[in-house]
Design a protein around this motif. Sequence first.
Motif, PDB file in Angstrom:
ATOM      1  N   VAL A 448       0.767  -1.051   0.180  1.00 16.21           N
ATOM      2  CA  VAL A 448      -0.100  -0.019   0.013  1.00 16.21           C
ATOM      3  C   VAL A 448       1.099   1.279   0.117  1.00 16.21           C
ATOM      4  O   VAL A 448       0.769   2.066  -0.781  1.00 16.21           O
ATOM      5  N   GLN A 449       1.776   1.217   0.792  1.00 13.53           N
ATOM      6  CA  GLN A 449       2.607   2.414   0.972  1.00 13.53           C
ATOM      7  C   GLN A 449       3.761   2.724  -0.260  1.00 13.53           C
ATOM      8  O   GLN A 449       4.051   3.749  -0.791  1.00 13.53           O
ATOM      9  N   ARG A 452       1.640   3.174  -3.408  1.00 11.92           N
ATOM     10  CA  ARG A 452       0.247   4.048  -3.236  1.00 11.92           C
ATOM     11  C   ARG A 452      -1.020   3.618  -3.810  1.00 11.92           C
ATOM     12  O   ARG A 452      -1.634   4.122  -4.359  1.00 11.92           O
ATOM     13  N   LEU A 454      -4.625   2.765  -3.166  1.00  8.32           N
ATOM     14  CA  LEU A 454      -5.821   3.056  -2.592  1.00  8.32           C
ATOM     15  C   LEU A 454      -6.636   2.190  -2.412  1.00  8.32           C
ATOM     16  O   LEU A 454      -7.572   1.684  -3.159  1.00  8.32           O
TER      17      LEU A 454
ATOM     18  N   VAL B  10      -5.749  11.499  -6.223  1.00  5.92           N
ATOM     19  CA  VAL B  10      -5.149  10.874  -5.079  1.00  5.92           C
ATOM     20  C   VAL B  10      -3.716  11.115  -4.867  1.00  5.92           C
ATOM     21  O   VAL B  10      -3.114  10.839  -3.709  1.00  5.92           O
ATOM     22  N   ARG B  11      -3.209  11.534  -5.941  1.00  4.55           N
ATOM     23  CA  ARG B  11      -1.664  11.981  -5.732  1.00  4.55           C
ATOM     24  C   ARG B  11      -1.418  13.449  -6.304  1.00  4.55           C
ATOM     25  O   ARG B  11      -0.340  13.688  -6.786  1.00  4.55           O
ATOM     26  N   GLU B  19       1.336  15.863   2.965  1.00  2.00           N
ATOM     27  CA  GLU B  19       2.546  14.763   3.458  1.00  2.00           C
ATOM     28  C   GLU B  19       3.815  15.215   3.830  1.00  2.00           C
ATOM     29  O   GLU B  19       4.783  14.922   4.821  1.00  2.00           O
ATOM     30  N   ASP B  25       3.200   9.684   6.058  1.00  2.00           N
ATOM     31  CA  ASP B  25       2.875   9.057   5.227  1.00  2.00           C
ATOM     32  C   ASP B  25       1.285   8.611   5.377  1.00  2.00           C
ATOM     33  O   ASP B  25       0.843   7.997   6.203  1.00  2.00           O
ATOM     34  N   LEU B  26       0.447   9.489   4.548  1.00  3.79           N
ATOM     35  CA  LEU B  26      -1.181   9.135   4.701  1.00  3.79           C
ATOM     36  C   LEU B  26      -1.414   7.891   5.005  1.00  3.79           C
ATOM     37  O   LEU B  26      -2.474   7.262   5.417  1.00  3.79           O
ATOM     38  N   LEU B  27      -0.984   7.104   3.616  1.00  6.42           N
ATOM     39  CA  LEU B  27      -1.339   6.005   3.490  1.00  6.42           C
ATOM     40  C   LEU B  27      -0.983   4.728   4.839  1.00  6.42           C
ATOM     41  O   LEU B  27      -1.554   3.598   4.770  1.00  6.42           O
ATOM     42  N   GLN B  28      -0.161   5.326   5.619  1.00  6.74           N
ATOM     43  CA  GLN B  28       0.256   4.385   6.769  1.00  6.74           C
ATOM     44  C   GLN B  28      -0.777   3.982   7.450  1.00  6.74           C
ATOM     45  O   GLN B  28      -0.968   3.087   8.226  1.00  6.74           O
ATOM     46  N   GLN B  57      -6.449  11.018   2.607  1.00  8.40           N
ATOM     47  CA  GLN B  57      -5.799   9.915   1.622  1.00  8.40           C
ATOM     48  C   GLN B  57      -6.394   9.972   0.381  1.00  8.40           C
ATOM     49  O   GLN B  57      -5.990   9.582  -0.667  1.00  8.40           O
TER      50      GLN B  57
END
Lengths: 656, 136
Positions: A448-449, A452, A454, B10-11, B19, B25-28, B57
């Motif tokens: 995921v990280q 990226r 989603l 999203v990016r 960030e 890291d938001l996806l953490q 996110q």
Amino acid sequence: MKPRIGVFVCHCGLNIAASVEVSEVVKAIKDYPGVVHAQDYIYMCSDPGQNLVRKAIREHNLTGLVMSNCSPSLHERTFRNLAKSEGLNPYLVEVANIREYCSWPHQGDKETATKKALTIIKATIERVKRNQALTPLVVPLQKRVLVLGGGVAGMQTALDIAEGGYPVTILEKQAYLGGRVRQLDHTFVTMEKAKDLAGEMIDRTLAQPNIEVLTTAQIEGISGYVGNFEVQIRRQSDWVDPEKCNGCEACIKACPVEVPSTFDRGLVMRKAIDWTPGARPGEKRVFLDHQACVRVTRQESCTACQEVCDQGAITYPEDEQITQMYGAIVVATGHDLYRKSALTEYATDPDVLDALQFERLLSEDGPTGGKVLRPSDGKEPKEVVFVQCAGSRDPDKHFPYCSKICCMYTCKEARRYKEKVPDGQAYVFFIDVRSTGKGYEEFVKESVQKERLLYLKGKVSKIARQGDKLLVLGGDTITGHRVEIEADLVVLAMATVPSPGAKELARLLNVNTDPYGFIQEAHPKLAPVETLTAGIYLAGTSQAPKDIPHAIYQASGAASKILSLFSRKELIHEPLVAHVDTEICAGCGYCHDNCAYQAVSVDPILKKAVVNEALCEGCGACATACPSGAIQVKNLDSKQVFDMISVVTKDYALRP
Amino acid sequence: MKIRLSRERVRGDFVKKVEMISGQDLLQCYQCGKCSAGCPAAFEMDILPSHVIRLAQMGQEEELAQANSYWICFSCQTCTVRCPRGVDIAKIMEALRLVTLRQKNRNKVEATGLPPELLAELPQIAIVSSLRKLSG
């Protein structure tokens, strides 16, 4: 000889003694005809209890024992072994179950319980009086194994058994070993190439001298029982001689038949004669698929390929028929994915793929050479939506079960997509992410990280074509928002289902399937690699959806069960089987019709029923069906049953 | 509410800026909700802290601009201390304040607009935090 029966009444602590007046029972039974000794003890199964029984056998020269205690499933074996060690035939010992059948259901009613206990014991005494001293049956054992399916599970079982020194035959329906894993790109969690993993196993399998590999082969018939299965195998003969073929492709051009490629999941078409994966990953060879060829499908005499082959490599020999004896069989027939078309709301668009089709797009040996290009226009997709639980966890419309592997392979596929298309975006719609394996959760979080990805919690409701794009209508139940994505490609993690033909195979082998067609294990916890048919074992996804490590665990489990079976010289079978009195038998065949084990047949010449004692489980279905009482179960024949009933009807007579 | 997601979204710059400023890291975040469950100020927020992270996110800049959550947050750091994924949520809240503040002419409070009597009585730290929180 007059019977000399010993009756032993157990208190089972207070389990029996609280409801049954044990001392009264002993007093009453002492003088019953045939009884020469009666005794009670607090725990008859304990060492001092067993010593009492041993002493009594010796002192009173007993010819039969009535053990009045708990259920025979607990201690019948204990007391039969005891009798054997004292020189008394173990089949002269019977259990009178006065706990489960008497003291437990009649708690608080001592009078009723005591009377009933006495009746049960008396009835059992009558049974023991007519018991025969029996000897266990010895059944020969063929130490050779048949493995159905040459995927990773089948190969692992075969390798373990072959390394243990026994010959193994692998039957594989396809023209190559490796099963589903051959179609995959990479494997989670290690991100090892599936090709390397399968390749290593295939190399070991082909190099193992104890393993015989029969590709394009299937089982056609089976008879016999554990240790002695006689199996008929049909093997499609190879119509292209690999030694002579030089790969000029003239035959491929000449072949008039075009079918969707099974290996590439219909992403491309192939001729009936065309390139097919070779023995090892990375290899390929020209192969004539009998299922596609009009010579088989329409019984035509087409020789288009043969005519153009200047090497003389193509001939059309008949299928090969093989009959072989096997001691044990392993079902490792694998799985398939549920058909996409069943999910009508997700459309039947060429850019909506199932997960295995996407694996083919990712694979170097796939139709795009490993480039992610969408089928409709060959463009590189920049927005890819993955939909989990497509058909799984949907009890109303599809399957109630979790397909177990999709969470992980979806994550892996999304990750592989991003490795190949770094400027793309991958979305994963999920209900839960089930990452319950060693390193699995870490793998998902890392992917995921790193890439990226989603993840969106919610099931996709609709996928619709909108010009160049696929409009995906989903939701994010976390924030409660509806989500729309204009995707270039959608990948459905379709439910895992059994391989086609699994149900028919199960019927042939006389093993059960669950409601979805997966082969049923004998016990979900304690016998997960066995079926209820002795001698038939399970490995891999034929039993339930599972990933490679779990398939390997089960495969090695099945192999160890078989090695343990083969460590015996011969098989021992309980002698409590059906027996035919040929003087009475009229050969009507009712017994045959009622036998669940195919243990009784009628001799066509003698017109008499014949019992295969090795197959008989002594259930008695034949004995109840027999109109003349010609077929009886040993040590539970009709005379014994009538004697037992007489005791009960006397004790409980309505009018004394 | 319906939202449209794309890779630009999203990016996009907003996500990158949040960030960068927060160093997180938001996806953490895996959306367990522990931050929201323990936040002593959540009762005043219109969007829960965990939902703030979720919207970030997904790059939902406009919806976040309407939220009062990161202005209510007083950086007690309970969420940061308890987060099982090691996300410093307080820093993300601060980043959202900064992202908003850095857009010009959106101050609600000007230091020069405060009466001198009040300025004399107020502790300096209160003035600084008031400027932060009531701006934007």
